[in-house]
Motif scaffolding. Structure first.
Motif, PDB file in Angstrom:
ATOM      1  N   PRO A  17       0.823  -1.222   0.000  1.00 19.22           N
ATOM      2  CA  PRO A  17       0.000   0.000   0.000  1.00 19.22           C
ATOM      3  C   PRO A  17       0.853   1.267   0.000  1.00 19.22           C
ATOM      4  O   PRO A  17       1.944   1.300   0.560  1.00 19.22           O
ATOM      5  CB  PRO A  17      -0.795  -0.100   1.309  1.00 19.22           C
ATOM      6  N   THR A  18       0.334   2.284  -0.650  1.00 16.12           N
ATOM      7  CA  THR A  18       0.963   3.602  -0.625  1.00 16.12           C
ATOM      8  C   THR A  18       0.480   4.324   0.636  1.00 16.12           C
ATOM      9  O   THR A  18      -0.510   3.902   1.237  1.00 16.12           O
ATOM     10  CB  THR A  18       0.565   4.400  -1.883  1.00 16.12           C
ATOM     11  N   PRO A  19       1.141   5.366   1.089  1.00 12.11           N
ATOM     12  CA  PRO A  19       2.210   6.054   0.375  1.00 12.11           C
ATOM     13  C   PRO A  19       3.561   5.369   0.547  1.00 12.11           C
ATOM     14  O   PRO A  19       3.845   4.771   1.565  1.00 12.11           O
ATOM     15  CB  PRO A  19       2.244   7.434   1.038  1.00 12.11           C
ATOM     16  N   TRP A  20       4.323   5.462  -0.520  1.00 16.29           N
ATOM     17  CA  TRP A  20       5.704   5.004  -0.490  1.00 16.29           C
ATOM     18  C   TRP A  20       6.599   6.205  -0.249  1.00 16.29           C
ATOM     19  O   TRP A  20       6.183   7.350  -0.438  1.00 16.29           O
ATOM     20  CB  TRP A  20       6.084   4.342  -1.812  1.00 16.29           C
ATOM     21  N   HIS A  21       7.825   5.943   0.173  1.00 14.57           N
ATOM     22  CA  HIS A  21       8.770   7.013   0.480  1.00 14.57           C
ATOM     23  C   HIS A  21      10.110   6.712  -0.173  1.00 14.57           C
ATOM     24  O   HIS A  21      10.523   5.560  -0.245  1.00 14.57           O
ATOM     25  CB  HIS A  21       8.958   7.149   1.997  1.00 14.57           C
ATOM     26  N   HIS A  22      10.749   7.764  -0.629  1.00 13.86           N
ATOM     27  CA  HIS A  22      12.124   7.665  -1.131  1.00 13.86           C
ATOM     28  C   HIS A  22      12.983   7.885   0.088  1.00 13.86           C
ATOM     29  O   HIS A  22      12.814   8.873   0.802  1.00 13.86           O
ATOM     30  CB  HIS A  22      12.333   8.749  -2.199  1.00 13.86           C
ATOM     31  N   HIS A  23      13.874   6.995   0.346  1.00 13.52           N
ATOM     32  CA  HIS A  23      14.617   6.996   1.610  1.00 13.52           C
ATOM     33  C   HIS A  23      15.741   8.016   1.642  1.00 13.52           C
ATOM     34  O   HIS A  23      16.836   7.743   2.102  1.00 13.52           O
ATOM     35  CB  HIS A  23      15.160   5.590   1.903  1.00 13.52           C
ATOM     36  N   GLY A  24      15.513   9.199   1.142  1.00 18.33           N
ATOM     37  CA  GLY A  24      16.513  10.261   1.230  1.00 18.33           C
ATOM     38  C   GLY A  24      17.116  10.617  -0.102  1.00 18.33           C
ATOM     39  O   GLY A  24      17.058   9.852  -1.058  1.00 18.33           O
ATOM     40  N   ALA A  25      17.702  11.786  -0.159  1.00 22.45           N
ATOM     41  CA  ALA A  25      18.211  12.347  -1.410  1.00 22.45           C
ATOM     42  C   ALA A  25      19.343  11.527  -2.014  1.00 22.45           C
ATOM     43  O   ALA A  25      19.554  11.565  -3.214  1.00 22.45           O
ATOM     44  CB  ALA A  25      18.669  13.781  -1.184  1.00 22.45           C
ATOM     45  N   ASP A  26      20.087  10.819  -1.196  1.00 25.69           N
ATOM     46  CA  ASP A  26      21.219  10.066  -1.734  1.00 25.69           C
ATOM     47  C   ASP A  26      20.974   8.564  -1.645  1.00 25.69           C
ATOM     48  O   ASP A  26      21.865   7.785  -1.356  1.00 25.69           O
ATOM     49  CB  ASP A  26      22.504  10.446  -1.011  1.00 25.69           C
ATOM     50  N   VAL A  28      18.738   4.975  -3.257  1.00 25.66           N
ATOM     51  CA  VAL A  28      17.934   4.331  -4.289  1.00 25.66           C
ATOM     52  C   VAL A  28      16.856   3.455  -3.643  1.00 25.66           C
ATOM     53  O   VAL A  28      16.124   2.779  -4.339  1.00 25.66           O
ATOM     54  CB  VAL A  28      18.807   3.496  -5.258  1.00 25.66           C
ATOM     55  N   ARG A  29      16.755   3.508  -2.316  1.00 29.89           N
ATOM     56  CA  ARG A  29      15.771   2.715  -1.577  1.00 29.89           C
ATOM     57  C   ARG A  29      14.379   3.313  -1.699  1.00 29.89           C
ATOM     58  O   ARG A  29      14.194   4.512  -1.614  1.00 29.89           O
ATOM     59  CB  ARG A  29      16.129   2.648  -0.096  1.00 29.89           C
ATOM     60  N   ILE A  30      13.391   2.432  -1.839  1.00 32.07           N
ATOM     61  CA  ILE A  30      11.990   2.818  -1.815  1.00 32.07           C
ATOM     62  C   ILE A  30      11.374   2.060  -0.643  1.00 32.07           C
ATOM     63  O   ILE A  30      11.526   0.842  -0.537  1.00 32.07           O
ATOM     64  CB  ILE A  30      11.298   2.471  -3.142  1.00 32.07           C
ATOM     65  N   CYS A  31      10.704   2.791   0.243  1.00 28.86           N
ATOM     66  CA  CYS A  31      10.193   2.214   1.485  1.00 28.86           C
ATOM     67  C   CYS A  31       8.705   2.466   1.625  1.00 28.86           C
ATOM     68  O   CYS A  31       8.169   3.391   1.028  1.00 28.86           O
ATOM     69  CB  CYS A  31      10.879   2.869   2.678  1.00 28.86           C
ATOM     70  N   ASP A  32       8.065   1.668   2.482  1.00 37.21           N
ATOM     71  CA  ASP A  32       6.661   1.924   2.771  1.00 37.21           C
ATOM     72  C   ASP A  32       6.499   2.731   4.049  1.00 37.21           C
ATOM     73  O   ASP A  32       5.405   3.143   4.376  1.00 37.21           O
ATOM     74  CB  ASP A  32       5.841   0.640   2.808  1.00 37.21           C
ATOM     75  N   GLY A  33       7.566   2.974   4.755  1.00 41.75           N
ATOM     76  CA  GLY A  33       7.525   3.844   5.927  1.00 41.75           C
ATOM     77  C   GLY A  33       6.768   3.287   7.115  1.00 41.75           C
ATOM     78  O   GLY A  33       6.442   4.026   8.023  1.00 41.75           O
ATOM     79  N   SER A  34       6.491   2.006   7.130  1.00 41.14           N
ATOM     80  CA  SER A  34       5.674   1.486   8.222  1.00 41.14           C
ATOM     81  C   SER A  34       6.518   0.927   9.364  1.00 41.14           C
ATOM     82  O   SER A  34       6.524   1.452  10.451  1.00 41.14           O
ATOM     83  CB  SER A  34       4.707   0.428   7.702  1.00 41.14           C
ATOM     84  N   HIS A  35       7.228  -0.120   9.091  1.00 40.26           N
ATOM     85  CA  HIS A  35       7.922  -0.834  10.158  1.00 40.26           C
ATOM     86  C   HIS A  35       8.975  -1.728   9.544  1.00 40.26           C
ATOM     87  O   HIS A  35       9.151  -1.749   8.347  1.00 40.26           O
ATOM     88  CB  HIS A  35       6.934  -1.695  10.944  1.00 40.26           C
ATOM     89  N   SER A  37      12.407  -2.007  10.328  1.00 47.29           N
ATOM     90  CA  SER A  37      13.829  -1.773  10.513  1.00 47.29           C
ATOM     91  C   SER A  37      14.012  -0.681  11.552  1.00 47.29           C
ATOM     92  O   SER A  37      13.075   0.031  11.908  1.00 47.29           O
ATOM     93  CB  SER A  37      14.513  -1.379   9.204  1.00 47.29           C
ATOM     94  N   GLU A  38      15.213  -0.541  12.007  1.00 47.00           N
ATOM     95  CA  GLU A  38      15.469   0.433  13.070  1.00 47.00           C
ATOM     96  C   GLU A  38      15.247   1.872  12.620  1.00 47.00           C
ATOM     97  O   GLU A  38      14.974   2.733  13.435  1.00 47.00           O
ATOM     98  CB  GLU A  38      16.878   0.252  13.629  1.00 47.00           C
ATOM     99  N   ASP A  39      15.328   2.154  11.324  1.00 46.70           N
ATOM    100  CA  ASP A  39      15.087   3.524  10.863  1.00 46.70           C
ATOM    101  C   ASP A  39      13.621   3.757  10.484  1.00 46.70           C
ATOM    102  O   ASP A  39      13.271   4.799   9.945  1.00 46.70           O
ATOM    103  CB  ASP A  39      16.018   3.907   9.709  1.00 46.70           C
ATOM    104  N   GLY A  40      12.734   2.791  10.785  1.00 49.15           N
ATOM    105  CA  GLY A  40      11.315   2.954  10.537  1.00 49.15           C
ATOM    106  C   GLY A  40      10.925   2.872   9.082  1.00 49.15           C
ATOM    107  O   GLY A  40       9.869   3.336   8.686  1.00 49.15           O
ATOM    108  N   CYS A  41      11.788   2.298   8.269  1.00 45.80           N
ATOM    109  CA  CYS A  41      11.529   2.238   6.834  1.00 45.80           C
ATOM    110  C   CYS A  41      11.700   0.804   6.374  1.00 45.80           C
ATOM    111  O   CYS A  41      12.801   0.267   6.408  1.00 45.80           O
ATOM    112  CB  CYS A  41      12.518   3.147   6.095  1.00 45.80           C
ATOM    113  N   ARG A  42      10.596   0.187   5.965  1.00 44.35           N
ATOM    114  CA  ARG A  42      10.682  -1.178   5.432  1.00 44.35           C
ATOM    115  C   ARG A  42      11.003  -1.069   3.951  1.00 44.35           C
ATOM    116  O   ARG A  42      10.233  -0.537   3.160  1.00 44.35           O
ATOM    117  CB  ARG A  42       9.377  -1.925   5.650  1.00 44.35           C
TER     118      ARG A  42
END
Length: 104
Positions: A17-26, A28-35, A37-42
């Motif tokens: 499910p969206t929303p998806w997140h780009h894991h920062g400017a530098d 190539v990771r795409i995350c669902d932002g839910s859970h 990992s320790e940085d809160g980005c799967r």
């Protein structure tokens, strides 16, 4: 379920499910932002880097996220356009004006 290369995806399996997140400017990771990992980005995907410079791969990841997050809105707008166009039988110019209105 892991898909075997060269096979069609199972139609019963839905995308993350969206929303998806780009894991920062530098990144190539795409995350669902839910859970997950320790940085809160799967991590759900990575933009492929093969034969691309790092900057282009990062831009691709950001573009994929924007496109996926807007998909449902775009489908809604398209349906609205189709409904309005069917009701009014507009000229080409009127149809183009409608598309401009709903796109902004």
């Amino acid at each position: 379920t892991k898909q075997t290369e060269g096979t069609m995806p199972n139609e019963n399996v839905k995308h993350t499910p969206t929303p998806w997140h780009h894991h920062g400017a530098d990144s190539v990771r795409i995350c669902d932002g839910s859970h997950g990992s320790e940085d809160g980005c799967r991590n759900i995907a990575e933009a492929e880097i093969l034969n691309l410079c790092r900057g282009e791969a990062e831009a691709n990841a950001a573009f994929i996220v924007r496109a996926c997050n807007e998909f449902d809105n775009l489908i809604t707008l398209l349906r609205q356009c189709c409904d309005e166009l069917q009701e009014s039988s507009p000229t080409r110019e009127q149809a183009m004006e409608l598309l401009k209105r709903v796109a902004h």
